[in-house]
Design a protein around this motif. Sequence first.
Motif, mmCIF file in Angstrom:
data_model
loop_
_atom_site.group_PDB
_atom_site.id
_atom_site.type_symbol
_atom_site.label_atom_id
_atom_site.label_comp_id
_atom_site.label_asym_id
_atom_site.label_seq_id
_atom_site.Cartn_x
_atom_site.Cartn_y
_atom_site.Cartn_z
ATOM 1 N N TYR A 17 3.502 -34.918 -7.584
ATOM 2 C CA TYR A 17 3.202 -35.111 -6.158
ATOM 3 C C TYR A 17 3.192 -36.596 -5.804
ATOM 4 N N ASN A 18 2.462 -37.410 -6.565
ATOM 5 C CA ASN A 18 2.374 -38.845 -6.273
ATOM 6 C C ASN A 18 3.722 -39.546 -6.458
ATOM 7 N N GLU A 19 4.483 -39.141 -7.460
ATOM 8 C CA GLU A 19 5.815 -39.726 -7.636
ATOM 9 C C GLU A 19 6.694 -39.419 -6.432
ATOM 10 N N VAL A 24 0.761 -46.925 -13.051
ATOM 11 C CA VAL A 24 1.160 -45.840 -13.947
ATOM 12 C C VAL A 24 2.359 -45.088 -13.352
ATOM 13 N N ILE A 25 2.289 -44.788 -12.065
ATOM 14 C CA ILE A 25 3.377 -44.069 -11.391
ATOM 15 C C ILE A 25 4.665 -44.886 -11.440
ATOM 16 N N LEU A 26 4.559 -46.168 -11.073
ATOM 17 C CA LEU A 26 5.751 -47.024 -11.043
ATOM 18 C C LEU A 26 6.343 -47.219 -12.438
ATOM 19 N N LYS A 78 10.723 -46.199 -16.192
ATOM 20 C CA LYS A 78 11.191 -45.761 -17.514
ATOM 21 C C LYS A 78 12.267 -44.685 -17.394
ATOM 22 N N ARG A 79 12.154 -43.860 -16.336
ATOM 23 C CA ARG A 79 13.133 -42.786 -16.113
ATOM 24 C C ARG A 79 14.350 -43.271 -15.336
ATOM 25 N N GLY A 80 14.354 -44.548 -14.981
ATOM 26 C CA GLY A 80 15.504 -45.124 -14.286
ATOM 27 C C GLY A 80 15.579 -44.767 -12.805
ATOM 28 N N LEU A 81 14.453 -44.363 -12.216
ATOM 29 C CA LEU A 81 14.469 -43.948 -10.816
ATOM 30 C C LEU A 81 14.151 -45.090 -9.850
ATOM 31 N N ILE A 82 13.453 -46.116 -10.356
ATOM 32 C CA ILE A 82 13.176 -47.297 -9.535
ATOM 33 C C ILE A 82 13.497 -48.549 -10.334
ATOM 34 N N ILE A 101 9.849 -53.135 -4.853
ATOM 35 C CA ILE A 101 10.125 -51.888 -5.579
ATOM 36 C C ILE A 101 11.267 -51.192 -4.845
ATOM 37 N N LEU A 102 12.317 -50.840 -5.581
ATOM 38 C CA LEU A 102 13.494 -50.216 -4.973
ATOM 39 C C LEU A 102 13.893 -48.961 -5.740
ATOM 40 N N LEU A 103 14.375 -47.977 -5.016
ATOM 41 C CA LEU A 103 14.955 -46.808 -5.676
ATOM 42 C C LEU A 103 16.318 -47.191 -6.232
ATOM 43 N N THR A 104 16.627 -46.731 -7.432
ATOM 44 C CA THR A 104 17.970 -46.899 -7.983
ATOM 45 C C THR A 104 18.848 -45.810 -7.362
ATOM 46 N N LYS A 105 20.152 -45.872 -7.603
ATOM 47 C CA LYS A 105 21.056 -44.810 -7.126
ATOM 48 C C LYS A 105 20.601 -43.461 -7.680
ATOM 49 N N GLU A 106 20.234 -43.457 -8.972
ATOM 50 C CA GLU A 106 19.735 -42.223 -9.600
ATOM 51 C C GLU A 106 18.460 -41.755 -8.896
ATOM 52 N N GLY A 107 17.570 -42.696 -8.592
ATOM 53 C CA GLY A 107 16.332 -42.367 -7.886
ATOM 54 C C GLY A 107 16.597 -41.781 -6.517
#
Length: 195
Positions: A61-63, A99-101, A106-110, A124-130
């Motif tokens: 939810y927080n992510e 912790v969220i960030l 680590k998952r490559g989303l940001i 803080i930016l979203l990656t294309k994958e994110g």
Amino acid sequence: MGEKKTDTISEEKASAERTSAGDQVCPEANDAQDLCERILDGWLKMSTAISNERIVSAMTYNESMVCGALYQVQSGGASLLTATRLCSRLQILKPQMNVILNGLEKRGLIRRERSSKDHRQVHILLTKEGENVYASAHQELLALPQGLIDRLGAEKMSLFADLMHTVAENFQEMRDQSENEDSKKALKCPRQKEE
């Protein structure tokens, strides 16, 4: 159905106990108290239903809240967000936000990027994958209100949406006012002399 009857019986019992205890409660105060109780009960039930279920499969939810805020900013062309601004916007504590960030990174989303104007700030930016993961998750999120529209109708849900926005704005104003009053009180309090 039995639960509703039990609730009614316990409410009647509590009302009778107040009356037998000699409380002289005016009807308007009682109605206001009952309305407050109903609002709080509905809010808690809705919050519990939403937070106890993993709304989207790809993230917590927080992510999803963090990615949603980043997605809105990046797609709307608004100024970029720092971790501090995210904390303020989403009302998440700094340690929890870290912790969220870290998990999203680590998952490559940001990704984190130093500001070209002020090297102390990290955006803080979203990656294309994110963006792709959030866009997919957003479609899953839309299923929740769509289910309510299907059950309750578009007219009721439109009124509910307007009311939710009004309530959220008023809560923010109340919070800001409370913080301002607390700041004023802190300024007025004389410091005690240390012995």
